[in-house]
Design a protein around this motif. Structure first.
Motif, short mmCIF file in Angstrom:
data_model
loop_
_atom_site.label_atom_id
_atom_site.label_comp_id
_atom_site.label_asym_id
_atom_site.label_seq_id
_atom_site.Cartn_x
_atom_site.Cartn_y
_atom_site.Cartn_z
N TRP A 132 0.94 -1.35 0.21
CA TRP A 132 0.02 0.17 -0.04
C TRP A 132 0.84 1.18 -0.03
CZ3 TRP A 132 0.08 3.78 3.94
CH2 TRP A 132 -0.88 4.95 3.61
N TYR A 180 2.01 1.96 -3.45
CA TYR A 180 1.13 2.67 -4.35
C TYR A 180 0.58 3.82 -3.80
CZ TYR A 180 0.14 -1.48 -7.10
OH TYR A 180 0.25 -2.61 -8.04
N SER A 220 3.30 -11.23 -12.83
CA SER A 220 1.82 -10.97 -12.50
C SER A 220 0.96 -12.41 -12.82
CB SER A 220 1.20 -9.97 -13.58
OG SER A 220 1.85 -8.78 -13.41
N ILE A 250 -3.96 -5.96 -10.05
CA ILE A 250 -2.51 -5.52 -10.22
C ILE A 250 -2.04 -6.47 -11.52
CG2 ILE A 250 -0.16 -6.37 -9.47
CD1 ILE A 250 -1.34 -5.92 -6.59
N VAL A 293 -3.63 -4.62 -14.60
CA VAL A 293 -2.88 -3.11 -14.91
C VAL A 293 -1.52 -3.59 -15.48
CG1 VAL A 293 -1.86 -1.35 -13.75
CG2 VAL A 293 -4.13 -1.82 -13.27
N SER A 294 -1.08 -4.56 -14.92
CA SER A 294 0.35 -4.87 -15.44
C SER A 294 0.40 -5.26 -16.90
CB SER A 294 1.08 -6.27 -14.78
OG SER A 294 2.21 -6.54 -15.17
N GLU A 302 -4.17 2.62 -15.78
CA GLU A 302 -3.36 2.71 -14.77
C GLU A 302 -4.04 3.39 -13.62
OE1 GLU A 302 0.79 4.03 -15.18
OE2 GLU A 302 1.31 2.26 -16.39
N SER A 303 -5.14 4.05 -14.05
CA SER A 303 -5.97 4.55 -13.00
C SER A 303 -6.31 3.60 -11.96
CB SER A 303 -6.98 5.59 -13.61
OG SER A 303 -7.89 4.64 -14.62
N ASN A 358 -4.93 1.83 -10.31
CA ASN A 358 -3.79 1.81 -9.38
C ASN A 358 -4.40 2.41 -7.90
OD1 ASN A 358 -2.01 0.33 -10.45
ND2 ASN A 358 -0.72 2.03 -11.18
N ILE A 362 -6.38 -0.12 -6.46
CA ILE A 362 -5.54 -1.00 -5.74
C ILE A 362 -5.22 -0.68 -4.36
CG2 ILE A 362 -3.26 -2.23 -5.95
CD1 ILE A 362 -3.75 -2.19 -8.72
N LYS A 363 -4.78 0.71 -4.33
CA LYS A 363 -4.28 1.23 -3.13
C LYS A 363 -5.05 1.38 -2.08
CE LYS A 363 -4.26 5.95 -2.66
NZ LYS A 363 -4.19 7.36 -2.67
#
Length: 197
Positions: free
Chosen positions: A27, A30, A106, A145, A148-149, A155-156, A158, A161-162
């Motif tokens: 976390w 990110y 990933s 993850i 996105v990878s 990537e927004s 993320n 994910i955070k």
């Protein structure tokens, strides 16, 4: 004279601590709260958890708990082993100036997300609401993850994910404290009734 029976304690609180501590570190990456490159330090922390993770999985197997033993062994491999070595390699690539793609890493994490689905099915009627939501969010952030990878989602994501990592880390440390309270015979804090009947 009867031989002394050795009772194996429950390794789940230690496992919960290790996993949620790692999730909090992720976390932090990110969230951008650290200064400077973080891959090498994160990798060393991850590798440091491999042996304790492995011990927890062995203890689950010795207790006859195949599901938790397997999940623990998988996550020891994913976070302590694969994730740790890849993070160290990525950190060294920054320092030494060689190119490296971490996309391959990933795939194991997606497989880890899939491995949690049978656990969610098996504990849906017994796990507290908080524990079930925590496990569900682990599946969610590991899947995100991976997506996105590989550029399958922007990537927004993320940001999602955070916040999912933060929920997993904080709900996990809460259940960790409860597990220790329960083990010592103390009154536990509320976690919510099971979400399924």
């Amino acid at each position: 004279m009867n031989p002394k029976v050795i009772k194996i304690g429950d390794p789940e609180p230690a496992l919960t601590f290790i996993f949620t501590m790692l999730t909090m570190c992720i976390w932090g990456v990110y969230a951008g709260i650290f200064t400077g490159p973080t891959s090498l330090a994160l990798g060393l922390v991850q590798i440091s958890t491999f042996i304790p993770y492995l011990i927890c999985s062995i203890l689950f197997y010795l207790r006859g708990e195949t599901m938790m033993g397997t999940i623990c062994l998988i996550f020891a491999t994913l976070f302590g082993g694969i994730g740790g070595v890849l993070s160290v390699a990525e950190g060294l690539s920054y320092i030494l100036g060689f190119e490296m793609s971490t996309q391959l890493g990933s795939i194991p994490f997606l497989w880890g997300a899939i491995s949690l689905i049978p656990l969610l099915i098996s504990v849906r009627k017994t796990a507290s609401a908080l524990a079930f939501l925590c496990f569900t969010c682990v599946v969610f952030f590991l899947t995100l993850i991976t997506l996105v990878s590989f550029g399958l989602i922007p990537e927004s994501a993320n940001l999602l994910i955070k916040w999912t990592c933060l929920f997993v880390a904080t709900s996990g440390i809460y259940t960790f404290v409860n597990s220790l309270l329960r083990a010592s015979g103390c009154k536990c804090m509320p976690e919510g009734k099971p979400l399924f009947k």
